[in-house]
Design a protein around this motif. Structure first.
Motif, short mmCIF file in Angstrom:
data_model
loop_
_atom_site.label_atom_id
_atom_site.label_comp_id
_atom_site.label_asym_id
_atom_site.label_seq_id
_atom_site.Cartn_x
_atom_site.Cartn_y
_atom_site.Cartn_z
N MET A 25 -30.87 -46.30 -21.32
CA MET A 25 -30.29 -45.56 -22.30
C MET A 25 -31.02 -44.74 -23.19
SD MET A 25 -26.74 -47.58 -23.09
CE MET A 25 -27.54 -49.09 -23.49
N TRP A 26 -32.28 -45.13 -23.47
CA TRP A 26 -33.26 -44.48 -24.26
C TRP A 26 -33.49 -42.86 -24.00
CZ3 TRP A 26 -34.84 -47.92 -27.72
CH2 TRP A 26 -35.58 -47.50 -28.81
N ALA A 27 -32.99 -41.96 -24.85
CA ALA A 27 -33.17 -40.55 -24.59
C ALA A 27 -33.00 -39.98 -26.13
CB ALA A 27 -31.96 -40.11 -23.81
N GLU A 28 -33.52 -38.89 -25.95
CA GLU A 28 -33.22 -37.91 -27.29
C GLU A 28 -32.03 -37.09 -27.07
OE1 GLU A 28 -35.09 -37.40 -30.01
OE2 GLU A 28 -36.40 -39.18 -29.51
N PRO A 29 -31.27 -37.00 -28.15
CA PRO A 29 -31.21 -37.89 -29.49
C PRO A 29 -30.93 -39.44 -29.00
CG PRO A 29 -29.22 -36.73 -29.55
CD PRO A 29 -29.94 -36.16 -28.04
N LEU A 30 -31.52 -40.20 -29.51
CA LEU A 30 -31.28 -41.69 -29.59
C LEU A 30 -29.99 -42.20 -29.83
CD1 LEU A 30 -33.42 -43.76 -28.43
CD2 LEU A 30 -34.05 -44.30 -30.67
N PRO A 31 -29.33 -42.59 -28.80
CA PRO A 31 -28.00 -43.37 -28.84
C PRO A 31 -28.01 -44.58 -29.57
CG PRO A 31 -28.59 -43.32 -26.46
CD PRO A 31 -29.57 -42.79 -27.44
N VAL A 60 -38.09 -42.88 -37.42
CA VAL A 60 -37.09 -43.92 -38.05
C VAL A 60 -35.99 -43.98 -37.02
CG1 VAL A 60 -35.38 -43.63 -39.91
CG2 VAL A 60 -37.58 -42.40 -40.22
N MET A 61 -35.42 -43.10 -36.15
CA MET A 61 -34.59 -43.71 -35.35
C MET A 61 -35.02 -44.77 -34.45
SD MET A 61 -32.00 -42.14 -36.40
CE MET A 61 -30.83 -42.72 -35.31
#
Lengths: 104, 249
Positions: free
Chosen positions: B72-78, A10-11
């Motif tokens: 900037m794609w990373a966990e958790p997604l900003p 979902v995110m």
């Protein structure tokens, strides 16, 4: 295989949706700008300068502030682009930068 | 292909305009393909699935901001930071669509809403160039857009599978293709010393801002400096002069 192909959450979907929405907003906004603003001659000249000014701004950090390989290749590409068509000019720039990065 | 543009310009039917658009965009397909593959490859390394990569290319269709988002794609997604950065990197499109809108007089309102979804830098540049000499029709515009859009979406999908093929694109100079493309586009807008002043102002400003302020503000700052320079140099009797880009075969 199919599950990996379509894996999502979902995110990620929400982020991609917001990216698309942000982009469309910037692209459609110009249709409304001129409805509320009347252009003077000076403003029209300024608007005509937008394309080259934006291209130059995108180029500048790479061309002037990265290194000699990039600066020399950028200058060469500009000179070639005055005479040659688009694709050969790009190829000259790419080959030149690859060569100079090995040498310098 | 019998839309209203054919009636507006009887000497140049919609089909001819569409084909002319495809012919105009053709060289850029060879530029966009490798960049799309590169995007897909980097995105796959960041953990995006092929579906997500293709969806992003299809919904966003703006290479620069897509590369910034990947960074900037990373966990958790900003998600908020990514959305705002996308907005910032693409703010230049407000200027582009403002500049192109007067040249879309032959478009219907719904056509304009569809067309501007696809207003990538290259599509916009070639549309402005077309508008200088021929007038811009919806058919020509879609001739530019359809192949370019398909190339971008499909090449990023291909890149998603290539994975490690381009581990170091910088070593073969591929990362420079983007810059070289924009250099060629700049040269096509050259129209004497006034252009030189605009380019000097925007180039210097962009470089300075890039070095001092993080983010994509340097593009807006450089654009503003170039616009201010053009406005200052404008003479009242000179405002009807149009630039005449050449090259860009």
């Amino acid at each position: 295989m199919m599950e990996e192909l379509f894996a999502t959450d979902v995110m990620s979907l929400w982020t991609i949706f917001l990216m698309g929405l942000s982009t469309y907003v910037t692209r459609i906004a110009g249709v409304y700008v001129l409805r509320y603003v009347t252009l003077s001659g000076r403003m029209e000249e300024a608007l005509k300068a937008v394309p080259p000014a934006i291209f130059m701004s995108i180029i500048a950090p790479v061309a002037f502030m990265t290194g000699p390989a990039e600066t020399i290749s950028a200058a060469l590409t500009a000179v070639v682009a005055m005479r040659a068509p688009l694709l050969p000019s790009i190829c000259v720039g790419v080959i030149c930068v690859a060569f100079l990065r090995q040498v310098i | 292909m019998t839309d209203t543009t054919a009636i507006a310009k009887p000497s140049s039917p919609a089909r001819d305009d569409y084909l002319a658009g495809m012919k105009t965009i053709a060289p850029l397909l060879l530029v966009a393909g490798p960049i799309g593959v590169l995007f897909g490859t980097l995105a796959a390394q960041k953990g995006l699935s092929p579906f997500e990569i293709m969806l992003q290319s299809a919904l966003v269709f703006a290479g620069g901001s897509q590369f910034v988002a990947l960074d900037m794609w990373a966990e958790p997604l900003p998600w908020l930071t990514i959305a705002l950065s996308t907005l910032l990197v693409n703010l230049r499109h407000v200027l582009m669509s403002t500049s192109l809108t007067p040249n879309t007089a032959q478009f219907s309102a719904p056509q304009r809403f569809v067309a501007f979804f696809f207003l990538a830098d290259e599509v916009w540049a070639l549309s402005e160039k077309r508008a200088l000499k021929h007038g811009l029709t919806f058919s020509f515009y879609m001739g530019l857009v359809v192949p370019f859009y398909l190339m971008w979406v499909l090449s990023s999908f291909v890149g998603a599978f290539l994975g490690s093929a381009f581990t170091d694109p910088a070593s073969i100079g591929l990362d420079f293709a983007f810059t070289a493309l924009f250099i060629c586009l700049v040269m096509s807008f050259w129209n004497g010393i006034h252009t030189g002043a605009v380019l000097a102002a925007s180039g210097l400003t962009a470089a300075l801002v890039h070095a001092t302020i993080p983010g994509a503000w340097y593009i807006m700052a450089g654009a503003a400096a170039g616009m201010a320079t053009a406005a200052l140099l404008a003479r009242p009797d000179n405002v009807e002069n149009r630039r005449t880009p050449e090259g860009l075969s």
